[in-house]
Design a protein around this motif. Structure first.
Motif, PDB file in Angstrom:
ATOM      1  N   ASP A  71      -1.610  -5.420  -5.864  1.00 47.19           N
ATOM      2  CA  ASP A  71      -2.752  -5.742  -4.841  1.00 47.19           C
ATOM      3  C   ASP A  71      -2.691  -5.297  -3.511  1.00 47.19           C
ATOM      4  O   ASP A  71      -1.530  -4.767  -3.052  1.00 47.19           O
ATOM      5  CB  ASP A  71      -2.929  -7.371  -4.697  1.00 47.19           C
ATOM      6  CG  ASP A  71      -1.821  -8.170  -4.060  1.00 47.19           C
ATOM      7  OD1 ASP A  71      -0.689  -7.624  -4.240  1.00 47.19           O
ATOM      8  OD2 ASP A  71      -2.128  -8.864  -3.022  1.00 47.19           O
ATOM      9  N   TYR A 129       5.779 -10.435  -4.379  1.00 48.04           N
ATOM     10  CA  TYR A 129       6.504  -9.250  -4.075  1.00 48.04           C
ATOM     11  C   TYR A 129       7.822  -9.242  -4.203  1.00 48.04           C
ATOM     12  O   TYR A 129       8.479  -8.385  -3.476  1.00 48.04           O
ATOM     13  CB  TYR A 129       6.109  -8.819  -2.593  1.00 48.04           C
ATOM     14  CG  TYR A 129       4.477  -9.042  -2.375  1.00 48.04           C
ATOM     15  CD1 TYR A 129       3.575  -8.353  -3.165  1.00 48.04           C
ATOM     16  CD2 TYR A 129       3.919  -9.723  -1.459  1.00 48.04           C
ATOM     17  CE1 TYR A 129       2.167  -8.570  -2.991  1.00 48.04           C
ATOM     18  CE2 TYR A 129       2.605  -9.642  -1.062  1.00 48.04           C
ATOM     19  CZ  TYR A 129       1.751  -9.297  -1.968  1.00 48.04           C
ATOM     20  OH  TYR A 129       0.505  -9.477  -1.666  1.00 48.04           O
ATOM     21  N   ARG A 140      -8.512  -6.263   2.965  1.00 48.20           N
ATOM     22  CA  ARG A 140      -7.678  -6.756   1.725  1.00 48.20           C
ATOM     23  C   ARG A 140      -8.611  -7.454   0.751  1.00 48.20           C
ATOM     24  O   ARG A 140      -8.406  -7.779  -0.341  1.00 48.20           O
ATOM     25  CB  ARG A 140      -6.500  -7.577   1.916  1.00 48.20           C
ATOM     26  CG  ARG A 140      -5.413  -6.738   2.730  1.00 48.20           C
ATOM     27  CD  ARG A 140      -4.290  -7.571   2.853  1.00 48.20           C
ATOM     28  NE  ARG A 140      -3.499  -8.307   1.885  1.00 48.20           N
ATOM     29  CZ  ARG A 140      -2.632  -9.018   1.843  1.00 48.20           C
ATOM     30  NH1 ARG A 140      -2.060  -8.992   2.791  1.00 48.20           N
ATOM     31  NH2 ARG A 140      -2.198  -9.813   0.946  1.00 48.20           N
ATOM     32  N   GLY A 176      -1.827  -6.427  -0.749  1.00 47.60           N
ATOM     33  CA  GLY A 176      -0.746  -6.958  -0.101  1.00 47.60           C
ATOM     34  C   GLY A 176       0.557  -6.379  -0.265  1.00 47.60           C
ATOM     35  O   GLY A 176       1.514  -6.337   0.763  1.00 47.60           O
ATOM     36  N   SER A 236      -3.718 -13.719  -7.537  1.00 48.49           N
ATOM     37  CA  SER A 236      -2.373 -14.058  -7.522  1.00 48.49           C
ATOM     38  C   SER A 236      -1.745 -14.170  -8.759  1.00 48.49           C
ATOM     39  O   SER A 236      -0.664 -14.079  -8.758  1.00 48.49           O
ATOM     40  CB  SER A 236      -2.275 -15.606  -6.841  1.00 48.49           C
ATOM     41  OG  SER A 236      -2.888 -16.593  -7.749  1.00 48.49           O
ATOM     42  N   PRO A 243       3.641 -15.339  -1.365  1.00 45.88           N
ATOM     43  CA  PRO A 243       3.946 -13.825  -1.432  1.00 45.88           C
ATOM     44  C   PRO A 243       5.438 -13.461  -1.532  1.00 45.88           C
ATOM     45  O   PRO A 243       5.642 -12.580  -2.360  1.00 45.88           O
ATOM     46  CB  PRO A 243       3.639 -13.654   0.118  1.00 45.88           C
ATOM     47  CG  PRO A 243       3.728 -14.860   0.986  1.00 45.88           C
ATOM     48  CD  PRO A 243       3.343 -15.697  -0.124  1.00 45.88           C
TER      49      PRO A 243
END
Length: 345
Positions: A98, A266, A132, A100, A150, A262
């Motif tokens: 994504d 990530y 975003r 992010g 998510s 996050p």
């Protein structure tokens, strides 16, 4: 005060990761765990947890997330989140990243959205609320079942994450070819940046009327803000610590502490560990001292890979000094060894 905390990814998803879980100072959290009634149910996304907290079924989060954007007002229509993503091959599988996980600037977002609107005007109208977060307002309703972003970021796309029979799924192939040829992506390729080569369409459904058992919301999450606005709550930004909520003098606040999310999306174990420590110092340890005083009941709701976890503790429990809590490492290993309610091993 009856305080509800929504804390996604409160337990690290890899129980064998000793570097992340071992020797994690958490006396406040362990005390709360020891004195609380603990319940575990089937896994749900943070978005589904938010809808549930506002008394809504799983459908329709796109309309509420759009309402949570800066300056947005309620509008009827058939809304989808249409977030920009990068699809890449990894070990012969397609993996989704994504926005992010890579940079997208406002100019690129506006250029791509304008081009999509010119090319696919018969489908609907695209809008970039931020670089975003994009939206698609369909001219006609369409069934399109897909997991929220998510739940798919960093995931392989060979699992059952969306409805492959949806008309929008087939149309998305045209969108991907169009984006692949767009000058914005040619420029990104020349600069060594990942292409914005697809959209993740999710959040379809009929938006009902949220009914909250809260009188205030503290959150930065856009979906949460939209739900709070639709429910008529006083909406505040995400607080730094418990003291900010106590100072607001509300009776039943919902606080969304999504800082850990996050770090999971990530794959940042050091970031997760540091963020958990911050939550311990600013929330869990202070809650131990305030339970039975300013806070008469605490509910911690934590969507995780292990399931939806919930701790409920009332002020009277603080006197039960003989109760002992578990560390995050012990909890992770216990959860990994058993299946949640409604799920078989």
């Amino acid at each position: 005060m009856r305080l509800t905390l929504l804390v996604p990814e409160l337990i690290w998803p890899e129980p064998g990761d000793q570097l992340t879980l071992d020797k994690l100072p958490a006396p406040g959290f362990e005390w709360l765990d020891g004195h609380a009634a603990f319940r575990r149910s089937a896994p749900v996304s943070v978005e589904e947890s938010l809808l549930d907290l506002f008394g809504l079924p799983a459908g329709g989060p796109a309309a509420f997330r759009r309402l949570g954007e800066a300056g947005a007002v309620a509008e009827d229509g058939h809304w989808l989140c249409a977030d920009p993503v990068h699809l890449r091959f990894h070990h012969e599988r397609i993996v989704l990243a994504d926005a992010g996980a890579f940079d997208v600037d406002d100019g690129e977002a506006q250029a791509l959205v304008a081009a999509l609107n010119a090319e696919f005007a018969d489908i609907g109208v695209f809008h970039a609320a931020t670089a975003r977060r994009w939206y698609l307002r369909l001219h006609q309703p369409a069934e399109h079942l897909a997991a929220p972003l998510s739940a798919v970021a960093g995931r392989r796309m060979d699992s059952d994450l969306s409805d492959k029979t949806s008309p929008l799924h087939r149309w998305l192939n045209e969108v991907q070819m169009f984006l692949h040829l767009h000058p914005v992506n040619a420029a990104r390729a020349g600069a060594g940046k990942p292409a914005i080569n697809s959209l993740w369409l999710w959040g379809a459904g009929t938006a009902g009327q949220p009914v909250a058992a809260f009188d205030a919301l503290f959150a930065d999450d856009t979906l949460a803000i939209g739900l709070g606005r639709a429910a008529g709550l006083a909406v505040h930004g995400r607080p730094e610590n418990l003291g900010e909520v106590l100072a607001a003098k509300v009776q039943a606040p919902l606080v969304v502490l999504d800082q850990l999310l996050p770090t999971i999306l990530y794959e940042n174990p050091e970031g997760w560990r540091q963020t958990f420590t911050d939550l311990e110092n600013h929330w869990f340890a202070p809650l131990r001292t305030q339970l039975g005083k300013a806070v008469h009941q605490l509910d911690i709701v934590a969507p995780t890979i292990y399931g939806r976890l919930q701790w409920t503790i009332t002020g009277g429990e603080r006197w039960k000094f003989w109760k002992k809590g578990r560390s995050p490492a012990v909890i992770a290993n216990a959860l990994a060894a058993t299946a949640p309610e409604g799920k078989s091993s």
